[in-house]
Every structure is written in structure tokens, then in C-alpha cells.
Design an enzyme around this catalytic site. Structure first.
Site, PDB file in Angstrom:
ATOM      1  N   GLN A 132       0.863  -1.187   0.000  1.00 40.57           N
ATOM      2  CA  GLN A 132       0.000   0.000   0.000  1.00 40.57           C
ATOM      3  C   GLN A 132       0.897   1.233   0.000  1.00 40.57           C
ATOM      4  O   GLN A 132       1.625   1.468   0.971  1.00 40.57           O
ATOM      5  CB  GLN A 132      -0.861  -0.052   1.261  1.00 40.57           C
ATOM      6  CG  GLN A 132      -1.798   1.102   1.441  1.00 40.57           C
ATOM      7  CD  GLN A 132      -2.256   1.188   2.895  1.00 40.57           C
ATOM      8  OE1 GLN A 132      -1.548   0.751   3.797  1.00 40.57           O
ATOM      9  NE2 GLN A 132      -3.418   1.729   3.125  1.00 40.57           N
ATOM     10  N   SER A 135       0.974   6.485   2.571  1.00 36.09           N
ATOM     11  CA  SER A 135       1.610   7.472   3.462  1.00 36.09           C
ATOM     12  C   SER A 135       2.808   8.154   2.797  1.00 36.09           C
ATOM     13  O   SER A 135       3.499   7.553   1.980  1.00 36.09           O
ATOM     14  CB  SER A 135       2.111   6.796   4.740  1.00 36.09           C
ATOM     15  OG  SER A 135       1.072   6.117   5.359  1.00 36.09           O
ATOM     16  N   SER A 167       4.788  -1.070   3.929  1.00 36.25           N
ATOM     17  CA  SER A 167       5.116  -2.438   4.344  1.00 36.25           C
ATOM     18  C   SER A 167       5.257  -3.325   3.110  1.00 36.25           C
ATOM     19  O   SER A 167       4.422  -3.280   2.209  1.00 36.25           O
ATOM     20  CB  SER A 167       4.009  -3.012   5.228  1.00 36.25           C
ATOM     21  OG  SER A 167       3.810  -2.206   6.346  1.00 36.25           O
ATOM     22  N   GLU A 250      -8.517  -2.288   5.653  1.00 39.62           N
ATOM     23  CA  GLU A 250      -7.263  -2.390   6.414  1.00 39.62           C
ATOM     24  C   GLU A 250      -7.570  -2.408   7.908  1.00 39.62           C
ATOM     25  O   GLU A 250      -7.096  -3.253   8.650  1.00 39.62           O
ATOM     26  CB  GLU A 250      -6.366  -1.200   6.090  1.00 39.62           C
ATOM     27  CG  GLU A 250      -5.096  -1.162   6.938  1.00 39.62           C
ATOM     28  CD  GLU A 250      -4.199   0.034   6.624  1.00 39.62           C
ATOM     29  OE1 GLU A 250      -4.720   1.080   6.178  1.00 39.62           O
ATOM     30  OE2 GLU A 250      -2.987  -0.084   6.824  1.00 39.62           O
ATOM     31  N   GLU A 381      -4.883   8.170  18.574  1.00 39.34           N
ATOM     32  CA  GLU A 381      -5.511   9.497  18.690  1.00 39.34           C
ATOM     33  C   GLU A 381      -6.544   9.700  17.585  1.00 39.34           C
ATOM     34  O   GLU A 381      -7.636  10.231  17.823  1.00 39.34           O
ATOM     35  CB  GLU A 381      -4.444  10.606  18.616  1.00 39.34           C
ATOM     36  CG  GLU A 381      -3.477  10.651  19.800  1.00 39.34           C
ATOM     37  CD  GLU A 381      -2.347   9.634  19.702  1.00 39.34           C
ATOM     38  OE1 GLU A 381      -2.249   8.923  18.678  1.00 39.34           O
ATOM     39  OE2 GLU A 381      -1.558   9.521  20.666  1.00 39.34           O
TER      40      GLU A 381
HETATM   41  C1  FAD Z   1       4.078  -0.974  11.156  1.00 39.84           C
HETATM   42  C2  FAD Z   1       3.550   0.063  10.233  1.00 39.84           C
HETATM   43  C3  FAD Z   1       3.237  -0.301   8.945  1.00 39.84           C
HETATM   44  C4  FAD Z   1       2.766   0.669   8.058  1.00 39.84           C
HETATM   45  N1  FAD Z   1       2.490   0.250   6.781  1.00 39.84           N
HETATM   46  C5  FAD Z   1       2.070   1.170   5.896  1.00 39.84           C
HETATM   47  C6  FAD Z   1       1.838   0.772   4.539  1.00 39.84           C
HETATM   48  O1  FAD Z   1       1.993  -0.390   4.162  1.00 39.84           O
HETATM   49  N2  FAD Z   1       1.451   1.701   3.660  1.00 39.84           N
HETATM   50  C7  FAD Z   1       1.255   3.010   4.016  1.00 39.84           C
HETATM   51  O2  FAD Z   1       0.868   3.782   3.160  1.00 39.84           O
HETATM   52  N3  FAD Z   1       1.480   3.414   5.290  1.00 39.84           N
HETATM   53  C8  FAD Z   1       1.883   2.525   6.237  1.00 39.84           C
HETATM   54  N4  FAD Z   1       2.147   2.928   7.530  1.00 39.84           N
HETATM   55  C9  FAD Z   1       2.013   4.351   7.856  1.00 39.84           C
HETATM   56  C10 FAD Z   1       0.841   4.679   8.774  1.00 39.84           C
HETATM   57  O3  FAD Z   1      -0.379   4.591   8.087  1.00 39.84           O
HETATM   58  C11 FAD Z   1       1.105   6.072   9.335  1.00 39.84           C
HETATM   59  O4  FAD Z   1       2.275   5.989  10.126  1.00 39.84           O
HETATM   60  C12 FAD Z   1      -0.034   6.569  10.184  1.00 39.84           C
HETATM   61  O5  FAD Z   1      -1.145   6.864   9.374  1.00 39.84           O
HETATM   62  C13 FAD Z   1       0.339   7.811  11.021  1.00 39.84           C
HETATM   63  O6  FAD Z   1       0.827   8.810  10.186  1.00 39.84           O
HETATM   64  P1  FAD Z   1       2.215   9.565  10.483  1.00 39.84           P
HETATM   65  O7  FAD Z   1       3.230   8.497  10.778  1.00 39.84           O
HETATM   66  O8  FAD Z   1       2.455  10.476   9.332  1.00 39.84           O
HETATM   67  O9  FAD Z   1       1.988  10.385  11.804  1.00 39.84           O
HETATM   68  P2  FAD Z   1       1.253  11.801  11.965  1.00 39.84           P
HETATM   69  O10 FAD Z   1      -0.033  11.775  11.217  1.00 39.84           O
HETATM   70  O11 FAD Z   1       2.224  12.880  11.625  1.00 39.84           O
HETATM   71  O12 FAD Z   1       0.939  11.807  13.495  1.00 39.84           O
HETATM   72  C14 FAD Z   1       1.918  12.115  14.487  1.00 39.84           C
HETATM   73  C15 FAD Z   1       1.207  12.126  15.834  1.00 39.84           C
HETATM   74  O13 FAD Z   1       0.196  13.152  15.852  1.00 39.84           O
HETATM   75  C16 FAD Z   1      -1.074  12.592  16.157  1.00 39.84           C
HETATM   76  N5  FAD Z   1      -2.123  13.249  15.365  1.00 39.84           N
HETATM   77  C17 FAD Z   1      -2.117  13.496  14.032  1.00 39.84           C
HETATM   78  N6  FAD Z   1      -3.265  14.080  13.651  1.00 39.84           N
HETATM   79  C18 FAD Z   1      -4.023  14.199  14.778  1.00 39.84           C
HETATM   80  C19 FAD Z   1      -5.316  14.722  15.033  1.00 39.84           C
HETATM   81  N7  FAD Z   1      -6.070  15.234  14.053  1.00 39.84           N
HETATM   82  N8  FAD Z   1      -5.776  14.681  16.318  1.00 39.84           N
HETATM   83  C20 FAD Z   1      -5.024  14.160  17.319  1.00 39.84           C
HETATM   84  N9  FAD Z   1      -3.784  13.658  17.132  1.00 39.84           N
HETATM   85  C21 FAD Z   1      -3.296  13.667  15.885  1.00 39.84           C
HETATM   86  C22 FAD Z   1      -0.976  11.141  15.744  1.00 39.84           C
HETATM   87  O14 FAD Z   1      -1.919  10.331  16.401  1.00 39.84           O
HETATM   88  C23 FAD Z   1       0.465  10.807  16.146  1.00 39.84           C
HETATM   89  O15 FAD Z   1       0.547  10.505  17.500  1.00 39.84           O
HETATM   90  C24 FAD Z   1       2.602   2.015   8.459  1.00 39.84           C
HETATM   91  C25 FAD Z   1       2.931   2.369   9.754  1.00 39.84           C
HETATM   92  C26 FAD Z   1       3.414   1.431  10.642  1.00 39.84           C
HETATM   93  C27 FAD Z   1       3.755   1.850  12.027  1.00 39.84           C
END
Ligand code: FAD
Length: 413
Positions: A132, A135, A167, A250, A381
Site C-alpha cells: 500500500q 503514506s 510495508s 485495512e 488518537e
Molecule cells: C508498522 C507500520 C506499517 C505501516 N504500513 C504502511 C503501509 O503499508 N502503507 C502506508 O501507506 N502506510 C503505512 N504505515 C504508515 C501509517 O499509516 C502512518 O504511520 C499513520 O497513518 C500515522 O501517520 P504519520 O506516521 O504520518 O503520523 P502523523 O499523522 O504525523 O501523526 C503524528 C502524531 O500526531 C497525532 N495526530 C495526528 N493528527 C491528529 C489529530 N487530528 N488529532 C489528534 N492527534 C493527531 C498522531 O496520532 C500521532 O501521535 C505504516 C505504519 C506502521 C507503524
């Protein structure tokens, strides 16, 4: 909701169990199922493929998919019963989550007949690994902020940008790719959904080493990647609603899995029974029993909540906020279970063994992996926001970019 099997479901369960008994070894009492894998062992991937192919051949794969696309034409209840039974056996870890769990349902909902015939049967037989590509460095929780751009060139799209945390992108044959095709409309309206051949020139997947030691998720650079328009799912600019289908599937596959946690409370009980201090087995200790009981109650809550989703889906109703509740509780519960297991093992709990057969290895690995499960597929969150807004009717979050064209949204750059 009736939690007992109907006579037909009981017959189906017995048939599934009988077939599984003829194919694979059952787990020993208290033995943990295979730990979440980072698929660095090619043999493990081959075992996963072979198991999927065997299930497809015998009619036990992709229950709800129509027969002409490689499925069984069955119900989501049958799928759930089979998953419960399969979890009692020594099956290899599943490398097809993004394919069968996410790409398949998205193709079924939004693909043309030609697209479904092209991809689904091979997917059901385990011939393709999918990833996928959603992100990005600036777009995770706020996925619609993504910047990877695609520009139309005749019958093709030319894609440039960067994805993150993808992933299995380093192993994948195909990717689910969400791109921006129009920056002059609102951020949700300018997105398009493409299926990209991961062997295309211009794709560079670079694995990222994780705290677990594995490196199965990647940053993916896309430079001048050409994707045929025939690989587009849904309308140009209609990618957001296609992506929502993927995200919902998902979350429901990550959330509960129908078995209430990867390693299971039974394995935790077995660990407490087999681990002693000077007074005897730790299972005799009231505080340990109370902590295990707490995990048990929460795991049952997750299972029953996931059954509500199954019941809704079996009636043709799309899953609602209960999917977010199940994922939220399951993620935290799994982390607590892993921490409890490490505590029970005292000094040995934190040892990262090089021998995969060592009893405590899945717990170490599970503990290190647990925080990731509370981030991927929706952070705690964000899930709380969804529950607050959609289940409890609380006021929505302020949305400062509402009504703005994507190009006009301030970025800080
Ligand atoms: C093991 C793993 C596998 C993954 N696999 C994939 C994959 O295959 N494909 C893919 O596309 N992505 C993948 N991801 C990415 C995942 O979808 C993102 O990490 C996730 O959506 C969080 O986005 P971010 O890391 O950009 O954090 P951010 O969105 O920047 O968030 C940072 C912090 O701020 C908080 N936050 C953000 N917005 C808000 C809000 N509106 N209100 C309150 N708190 C908030 C969040 O909860 C978090 O604590 C994977 C992640 C992990 C950990």
C-alpha cells in the site's frame, strides 16, 4: 446478535476443522501461533505462498469473493469461522494482508470486470504480493495531504514523489498507489487511485531498519514512473472514495482478526503456568491471575466487537465506528499482554534470542512490534477522534483547510 453457531455454521466449522487437520499440524496446548513476521526469510514467503495456493485450490480462500474471480461465493461469517479454526494450527505468517485483505475488496468494489479478472484469481492463489503506497513524509493521519503527483501523458500517467512506511514494498509485485492529479481543487477531490507494477522503471524501495531488527517497511521513491491508465481504479479525481474502501478493510483486518490478539491469552496462561519463582508457578499468584484476567476480558471484548462488524457485513451494512473501537482496544491490549509476558519472564524477558525456536522469542518480538500496531492503519488518537465524532456525536475537529484548493493550503515551506 447470536454468538452460537447455527446448525449450518456448526457443519461448516466441522468441515473446515476436518480439512485443516488433514493438511497442517495443530498448535500444541499453550503454543503461540507464528509471530508477526517481517518476511526476511525467502523460505517463509514461499511457505506463505504455498499455503495460500493450497487453500485456493481446495476452495478455502477468499470466501466472500465471487467464484469467477477465484473466491468461494460464501459469506463473511464463513470467512470468520475459518479464520478462527485456522488460528488453532501451525500455519505460516500471512504475506497477503495488503493483497487479499485490502487490494481484493477494493478491486471488487471499484474495479471493472476486466480489472477483476486480471488481478483477483492470481491474488487468491497467492501469486502476487501487494503493498500500500499511501503514506508520505507529510501525509499520514492526514492522508489527503499527499503530494506525490501524477500527470497524464496519453494513455499513461507519469508519477513523481515519495511514499513512506510502505510495508513489504521491497517484496511486492504490485502497489496500491494514491496520487494527486489535480492541485487546483480541494485536497480530497484531486486524488486518483492507480495500481502500479512494482518492477516498473523509476521505483526505488529502500527498506528501513526497525527496532525489532526487521526491515520490511520502506521509503519508496517514484521518479518518472509510467502507469497505464488501464490500471486506474475509479474516476480521475475520485481516488479518495476508492482509498476509503481500502482503509476500511485495512482497519477491519488489523483491528480484531476474530481471534483477539496475535499470540492469545491461552499462550499467556501457559507461560505463567510454566514459569516459576521460589513459591511455585506464577499462575498461582493473585496479581498475575488478575492481570491475565484483564487481558482475557479485553480480548473477548475485541472478539465480540469484531463479530458485530461481521454481522453487519453479512447483512450488507458497511462496518461503522466499531471497527475503530476494535483496533484501538486490540492495539493497547496486545502491547499490555506482551509487557506482562516479559515481566513474567523476569530477566529473560528482555533477551532478544537469536534462536527462533526459543520459547520467549515471540514475546520479545511482539513487545518491540506492539507500538507499531498502534500507529499503522490509524493511530490511537485518530481512532479516538473517529469514535468521538461518529459514535458519540461530539463536535468535529476544526478543519482549517476546508474549502481551499490544495495549491492554496499553507505548508510552512
Ligand atoms: C508498522 C507500520 C506499517 C505501516 N504500513 C504502511 C503501509 O503499508 N502503507 C502506508 O501507506 N502506510 C503505512 N504505515 C504508515 C501509517 O499509516 C502512518 O504511520 C499513520 O497513518 C500515522 O501517520 P504519520 O506516521 O504520518 O503520523 P502523523 O499523522 O504525523 O501523526 C503524528 C502524531 O500526531 C497525532 N495526530 C495526528 N493528527 C491528529 C489529530 N487530528 N488529532 C489528534 N492527534 C493527531 C498522531 O496520532 C500521532 O501521535 C505504516 C505504519 C506502521 C507503524
Amino acid at each position: 446478535m447470536d454468538l452460537d453457531d447455527t446448525p449450518e455454521e456448526a457443519t461448516f466449522r466441522a468441515e473446515a476443522r476436518a480439512w485443516l487437520e488433514g493438511e497442517v499440524e495443530p498448535l500444541a496446548p499453550g503454543e503461540a501461533p507464528a509471530a508477526i513476521s517481517e518476511f526476511e526469510d525467502p523460505d517463509e514467503i514461499e511457505r506463505s505462498r504455498a499455503w495460500q495456493a493450497r487453500k485456493a485450490e481446495a476452495g478455502w480462500a477468499c470466501f466472500t469473493w465471487p467464484v469467477e474471480y477465484g473466491g468461494r461465493g460464501g459469506t463473511s461469517t464463513q470467512r470468520s469461522i475459518f479464520a478462527q479454526e485456522e488460528a488453532r494450527f501451525r500455519i505460516p505468517p500471512d504475506v497477503f494482508t495488503a493483497g487479499i485483505g485490502m487490494a481484493g475488496p477494493t478491486l471488487l468494489a471499484h474495479g471493472s470486470d476486466e480489472q477483476k479478472r486480471r488481478w483477483l484469481p492470481g491474488m487468491a492463489r497467492g501469486e502476487q504480493i501487494w503493498c500500500q503506497l499511501f503514506s508520505e513524509p507529510g501525509a499520514g493521519s492526514d492522508l489527503a495531504a499527499l503530494r506525490t503527483a501524477a500527470i497524464r501523458d496519453g494513455d499513461e500517467w507519469v508519477v513523481d514523489g515519495q511514499k513512506l512506511w510502505s510495508s513489504a514494498a521491497n517484496l511486492a509485485d504490485w502497489g496500491l498507489l494514491l496520487v494527486r492529479t489535480d492541485p487546483d481543487v480541494g485536497k480530497h477531490a484531486g486524488l486518483t487511485y492507480l495500481l502500479v507494477d512494482m518492477r516498473s522503471p523509476g521505483i526505488d524501495a529502500r527498506p528501513i531498519r526497525q527496532i525489532t531488527g526487521g526491515a520490511n517497511f520502506n521509503e519508496v521513491f517514484l521518479t518518472g514512473v509510467r502507469v497505464p491508465d488501464a490500471n486506474r481504479l475509479g474516476e480521475v479525481g475520485g481516488g479518495w472514495s476508492v482509498a476509503l474502501t481500502t482503509l476500511m478493510n485495512e482497519r477491519s483486518s488489523l483491528g480484531a482478526g476474530g481471534t483477539g490478539g496475535a499470540l492469545g491469552v491461552r499462550a499467556l496462561i501457559a507461560l505463567a503456568a510454566a514459569t516459576h519463582d521460589e513459591r511455585g508457578p506464577l499462575l498461582g499468584d493473585d496479581a498475575v491471575c488478575e492481570a491475565i484476567a484483564d487481558c482475557y476480558v479485553r480480548s473477548k471484548g475485541v472478539v465480540y466487537t469484531s463479530w458485530r462488524t461481521q454481522t453487519a457485513m453479512s447483512r450488507g451494512v458497511p462496518p461503522g465506528p466499531e471497527v475503530s473501537i476494535a483496533k484501538l482496544v486490540a492495539g493497547r491490549m496486545r502491547q499490555d499482554m506482551m509487557a506482562l509476558a516479559l515481566d513474567l519472564q523476569d530477566l529473560f524477558g528482555a533477551v532478544v534470542a537469536s534462536d527462533p525456536a526459543a520459547d520467549h522469542l515471540p514475546w520479545d518480538h511482539g513487545y518491540l512490534f506492539a507500538p507499531a500496531a498502534r500507529i499503522g492503519g490509524g493511530t490511537d488518537e485518530v481512532l479516538r477522534n473517529i469514535i468521538g465524532e461518529r459514535a458519540l456525536g461530539l463536535p468535529p475537529e476544526p478543519r482549517v483547510d476546508k474549502g481551499l484548493a490544495f495549491r492554496e493550503i499553507p505548508t510552512g515551506r
